[in-house]
Design a protein around this motif. Structure first.
Motif, PDB file in Angstrom:
ATOM      1  N   PRO A   1      52.030  90.807   4.822  1.00  0.00           N
ATOM      2  CA  PRO A   1      50.774  91.543   4.981  1.00  0.00           C
ATOM      3  C   PRO A   1      50.940  92.800   5.827  1.00  0.00           C
ATOM      4  O   PRO A   1      51.453  92.743   6.949  1.00  0.00           O
ATOM      5  CB  PRO A   1      49.862  90.525   5.655  1.00  0.00           C
ATOM      6  CG  PRO A   1      50.362  89.204   5.151  1.00  0.00           C
ATOM      7  CD  PRO A   1      51.860  89.366   5.083  1.00  0.00           C
ATOM      8  N   THR A   2      50.546  93.919   5.255  1.00  0.00           N
ATOM      9  CA  THR A   2      50.736  95.237   5.866  1.00  0.00           C
ATOM     10  C   THR A   2      49.413  95.990   5.855  1.00  0.00           C
ATOM     11  O   THR A   2      48.734  96.048   4.837  1.00  0.00           O
ATOM     12  CB  THR A   2      51.799  96.037   5.100  1.00  0.00           C
ATOM     13  OG1 THR A   2      53.033  95.302   5.103  1.00  0.00           O
ATOM     14  CG2 THR A   2      52.026  97.405   5.726  1.00  0.00           C
ATOM     15  N   GLU A   3      49.074  96.574   6.983  1.00  0.00           N
ATOM     16  CA  GLU A   3      47.811  97.309   7.126  1.00  0.00           C
ATOM     17  C   GLU A   3      47.992  98.754   6.686  1.00  0.00           C
ATOM     18  O   GLU A   3      48.943  99.430   7.086  1.00  0.00           O
ATOM     19  CB  GLU A   3      47.359  97.283   8.585  1.00  0.00           C
ATOM     20  CG  GLU A   3      45.920  97.687   8.806  1.00  0.00           C
ATOM     21  CD  GLU A   3      44.964  96.541   8.561  1.00  0.00           C
ATOM     22  OE1 GLU A   3      43.862  96.820   8.051  1.00  0.00           O
ATOM     23  OE2 GLU A   3      45.306  95.379   8.877  1.00  0.00           O
ATOM     24  N   VAL A   4      47.084  99.221   5.816  1.00  0.00           N
ATOM     25  CA  VAL A   4      47.023 100.623   5.419  1.00  0.00           C
ATOM     26  C   VAL A   4      45.546 101.035   5.445  1.00  0.00           C
ATOM     27  O   VAL A   4      44.664 100.187   5.597  1.00  0.00           O
ATOM     28  CB  VAL A   4      47.620 100.865   4.017  1.00  0.00           C
ATOM     29  CG1 VAL A   4      49.126 100.671   4.027  1.00  0.00           C
ATOM     30  CG2 VAL A   4      46.978  99.960   2.980  1.00  0.00           C
ATOM     31  N   GLY A   5      45.290 102.322   5.274  1.00  0.00           N
ATOM     32  CA  GLY A   5      43.923 102.797   5.348  1.00  0.00           C
ATOM     33  C   GLY A   5      42.956 102.081   4.420  1.00  0.00           C
ATOM     34  O   GLY A   5      41.879 101.646   4.843  1.00  0.00           O
ATOM     35  N   PRO A   6      43.300 101.933   3.137  1.00  0.00           N
ATOM     36  CA  PRO A   6      42.367 101.290   2.207  1.00  0.00           C
ATOM     37  C   PRO A   6      42.236  99.783   2.364  1.00  0.00           C
ATOM     38  O   PRO A   6      41.364  99.180   1.743  1.00  0.00           O
ATOM     39  CB  PRO A   6      42.977 101.613   0.832  1.00  0.00           C
ATOM     40  CG  PRO A   6      43.856 102.794   1.064  1.00  0.00           C
ATOM     41  CD  PRO A   6      44.408 102.596   2.436  1.00  0.00           C
ATOM     42  N   GLY A   7      43.122  99.147   3.152  1.00  0.00           N
ATOM     43  CA  GLY A   7      43.022  97.702   3.315  1.00  0.00           C
ATOM     44  C   GLY A   7      44.327  97.083   3.771  1.00  0.00           C
ATOM     45  O   GLY A   7      45.125  97.717   4.460  1.00  0.00           O
ATOM     46  N   ARG A   8      44.555  95.848   3.374  1.00  0.00           N
ATOM     47  CA  ARG A   8      45.756  95.110   3.762  1.00  0.00           C
ATOM     48  C   ARG A   8      46.381  94.509   2.512  1.00  0.00           C
ATOM     49  O   ARG A   8      45.668  93.948   1.667  1.00  0.00           O
ATOM     50  CB  ARG A   8      45.383  93.997   4.746  1.00  0.00           C
ATOM     51  CG  ARG A   8      46.536  93.525   5.621  1.00  0.00           C
ATOM     52  CD  ARG A   8      46.014  92.642   6.734  1.00  0.00           C
ATOM     53  NE  ARG A   8      47.026  92.418   7.741  1.00  0.00           N
ATOM     54  CZ  ARG A   8      46.855  91.632   8.808  1.00  0.00           C
ATOM     55  NH1 ARG A   8      45.709  90.998   8.978  1.00  0.00           N
ATOM     56  NH2 ARG A   8      47.822  91.487   9.680  1.00  0.00           N
ATOM     57  N   PHE A   9      47.714  94.634   2.385  1.00  0.00           N
ATOM     58  CA  PHE A   9      48.365  94.184   1.156  1.00  0.00           C
ATOM     59  C   PHE A   9      49.662  93.457   1.446  1.00  0.00           C
ATOM     60  O   PHE A   9      50.246  93.559   2.530  1.00  0.00           O
ATOM     61  CB  PHE A   9      48.637  95.378   0.232  1.00  0.00           C
ATOM     62  CG  PHE A   9      49.816  96.232   0.656  1.00  0.00           C
ATOM     63  CD1 PHE A   9      51.059  96.067   0.049  1.00  0.00           C
ATOM     64  CD2 PHE A   9      49.695  97.180   1.657  1.00  0.00           C
ATOM     65  CE1 PHE A   9      52.147  96.830   0.432  1.00  0.00           C
ATOM     66  CE2 PHE A   9      50.777  97.958   2.056  1.00  0.00           C
ATOM     67  CZ  PHE A   9      52.010  97.784   1.439  1.00  0.00           C
TER      68      PHE A   9
END
Length: 281
Positions: free
Chosen positions: A236-244
């Motif tokens: 799980p990785t955090e980015v601006g649009p969400g977490r993937f």
């Protein structure tokens, strides 16, 4: 989001799993997303399995079929809506791509073809008949919410898909220090993305498309997938649009999980690509 009744040309329309072990794949995806499965009999073709959301009578979210032989790799195929498959194929070939499966009708549902881009990534074209638009639901939990290309030559991919589908490429810097992320767009609408193959991917990974499926809790869903036999490529990785996160399922097919940030715009416009309300990706 309500059930899908229209998918504009150039937008993702369907996702299809090719697996060497139908029973293992069914167990995994039913366990992970709670999907139901029914068998669709198509004259002249091998039986096709449809994944549905909610119950057996729910909207279709994806399909599955057994691979013809063990030389084919397990994979998800992303289908892009086309208004004229033969015309789209002519552009694919003119721009350095190939046709892997010639255009063919699927009963009363639609017409499809399978292609390979100029870097070897496979994708499919879909022209629906009547009301068979493709996925019956997207952009909600347990349904597809994004598609993504991983490739080595980002500039070549931008050129190829720009010519084939008219997509624009917009760079976003979601992770500090990482290569920019490319959003594929039609007008002002983001429909998918692209990442460069780098050391986050195991050696030997070639160019490929993957679908992302919406989950309400990315870390919990990733852990559940691992318990069900998946291998986690990227946690799980955090980015601006969400977490993937990115996974390889128990049979070897790659997929992504995504928990959108509040207010994220859908990947398919409700009324066509000209609609501009809502937040951008």
């Amino acid at each position: 989001m309500p059930e899908v009744t229209f998918i504009p040309p150039g937008f993702p329309a369907w996702t299809d799993l090719g697996t060497p072990d139908v029973e293992a794949s069914e167990r995994f995806y039913r366990g992970l997303f709670g999907w139901c499965v029914y068998e669709l009999t198509i004259p002249g073709r091998t039986d096709y399995l449809m994944f549905t959301l909610g119950d057996i009578g729910g909207p279709e979210v994806a399909g599955m079929q057994e691979l013809a032989d063990d030389t084919q790799p397990p994979s998800w195929t992303c289908f892009i809506r086309s208004d004229d498959i033969e015309a789209t194929i002519a552009v694919v070939e003119a721009e350095g791509g190939q046709v892997l499966v010639d255009p063919s009708d699927v009963a009363h549902l639609g017409r499809f073809a399978v292609c390979m881009d100029s870097q070897g990534a496979e994708f499919a074209l879909w022209l629906p008949f009547d009301r068979a638009v493709g996925a019956g639901v997207v952009d909600e939990p347990a349904a597809r919410c994004w598609v993504e290309l991983a490739c080595e030559d980002v500039e070549e991919a931008r050129r190829f898909y720009g010519k084939v589908f008219g997509w624009d490429a917009v760079e976003r810097q979601y992770i500090a220090g990482a290569a920019p992320y490319t959003n594929w767009r039609v007008g002002d609408w983001s429909l998918g993305g692209m990442v460069q193959l780098d050391d986050r991917f195991p050696p030997g990974f070639g160019a490929h498309w993957v679908p992302y499926f919406w989950v309400t809790d990315c870390p919990a869903a990733t852990a559940k997938a691992a318990d069900l036999g998946a291998r986690v490529l990227l946690g799980p990785t955090e980015v601006g649009p969400g977490r993937f996160s990115i996974l390889i399922d128990p049979t070897g097919a790659r997929l992504g999980l995504f928990t959108p940030a509040p207010g994220r715009r859908p990947s398919i416009p409700p009324d066509g690509p000209e609609r501009e309300d809502g937040r951008g990706a």
